[in-house]
Motif scaffolding. Sequence first.
Motif, PDB file in Angstrom:
ATOM      1  N   ARG A  14       0.802  -1.221   0.000  1.00 62.11           N
ATOM      2  CA  ARG A  14       0.000   0.000   0.000  1.00 62.11           C
ATOM      3  C   ARG A  14       0.842   1.282   0.000  1.00 62.11           C
ATOM      4  NH1 ARG A  14      -5.829   0.642  -0.250  1.00 62.11           N
ATOM      5  NH2 ARG A  14      -6.084   2.865  -0.018  1.00 62.11           N
ATOM      6  N   PRO A  15       1.861   1.402   0.851  1.00 61.25           N
ATOM      7  CA  PRO A  15       2.652   2.646   0.820  1.00 61.25           C
ATOM      8  C   PRO A  15       3.311   2.906  -0.538  1.00 61.25           C
ATOM      9  CG  PRO A  15       3.117   1.427   2.824  1.00 61.25           C
ATOM     10  CD  PRO A  15       2.286   0.525   1.945  1.00 61.25           C
ATOM     11  N   LEU A  16       3.773   1.877  -1.189  1.00 63.27           N
ATOM     12  CA  LEU A  16       4.392   2.032  -2.507  1.00 63.27           C
ATOM     13  C   LEU A  16       3.352   2.467  -3.535  1.00 63.27           C
ATOM     14  CD1 LEU A  16       6.775   1.673  -4.470  1.00 63.27           C
ATOM     15  CD2 LEU A  16       6.039  -0.696  -4.738  1.00 63.27           C
ATOM     16  N   GLU A  18       0.529   3.979  -3.019  1.00 65.08           N
ATOM     17  CA  GLU A  18       0.033   5.323  -2.727  1.00 65.08           C
ATOM     18  C   GLU A  18       0.918   6.408  -3.338  1.00 65.08           C
ATOM     19  OE1 GLU A  18      -0.283   5.188   1.522  1.00 65.08           O
ATOM     20  OE2 GLU A  18      -2.385   4.581   1.440  1.00 65.08           O
ATOM     21  N   ARG A  19       2.174   6.082  -3.596  1.00 64.65           N
ATOM     22  CA  ARG A  19       3.082   7.059  -4.209  1.00 64.65           C
ATOM     23  C   ARG A  19       2.875   7.190  -5.709  1.00 64.65           C
ATOM     24  NH1 ARG A  19       8.815   5.384  -2.221  1.00 64.65           N
ATOM     25  NH2 ARG A  19       7.818   3.618  -1.228  1.00 64.65           N
ATOM     26  N   VAL A  20       2.308   6.169  -6.356  1.00 60.94           N
ATOM     27  CA  VAL A  20       2.199   6.201  -7.818  1.00 60.94           C
ATOM     28  C   VAL A  20       0.759   6.197  -8.342  1.00 60.94           C
ATOM     29  CG1 VAL A  20       4.472   5.177  -8.209  1.00 60.94           C
ATOM     30  CG2 VAL A  20       2.484   3.696  -7.971  1.00 60.94           C
ATOM     31  N   SER A  22      -3.260   7.622  -7.917  1.00 66.35           N
ATOM     32  CA  SER A  22      -4.002   8.755  -7.352  1.00 66.35           C
ATOM     33  C   SER A  22      -4.877   8.304  -6.180  1.00 66.35           C
ATOM     34  CB  SER A  22      -4.869   9.410  -8.417  1.00 66.35           C
ATOM     35  OG  SER A  22      -5.985   8.603  -8.700  1.00 66.35           O
TER      36      SER A  22
END
Length: 81
Positions: A14-16, A18-20, A22
Amino acid sequence: SAALCFILARRFGRPLVERVVSPGALRRADTLFLRHGAFAVLLARLLPFTAFDLLSYAAGLTPMGLGPFLVATAIGMYGRW
């Protein structure tokens, strides 16, 4: 392998993502999997052109539970025979 992909995505993905991706796209995916998670997985498993690992990772990124995911996966895979 479906369970492993789901768990890896749940644990680390999820954190990864969320960076790419929208925030709106993530909200839509969360809503879809919360409302129709097991049914959506079941339908996707029955379709011959679905990327199974990608579906497992996507489901793992949402609030969908592992139990419903595995049941839908098992039924969908059995239904393809």
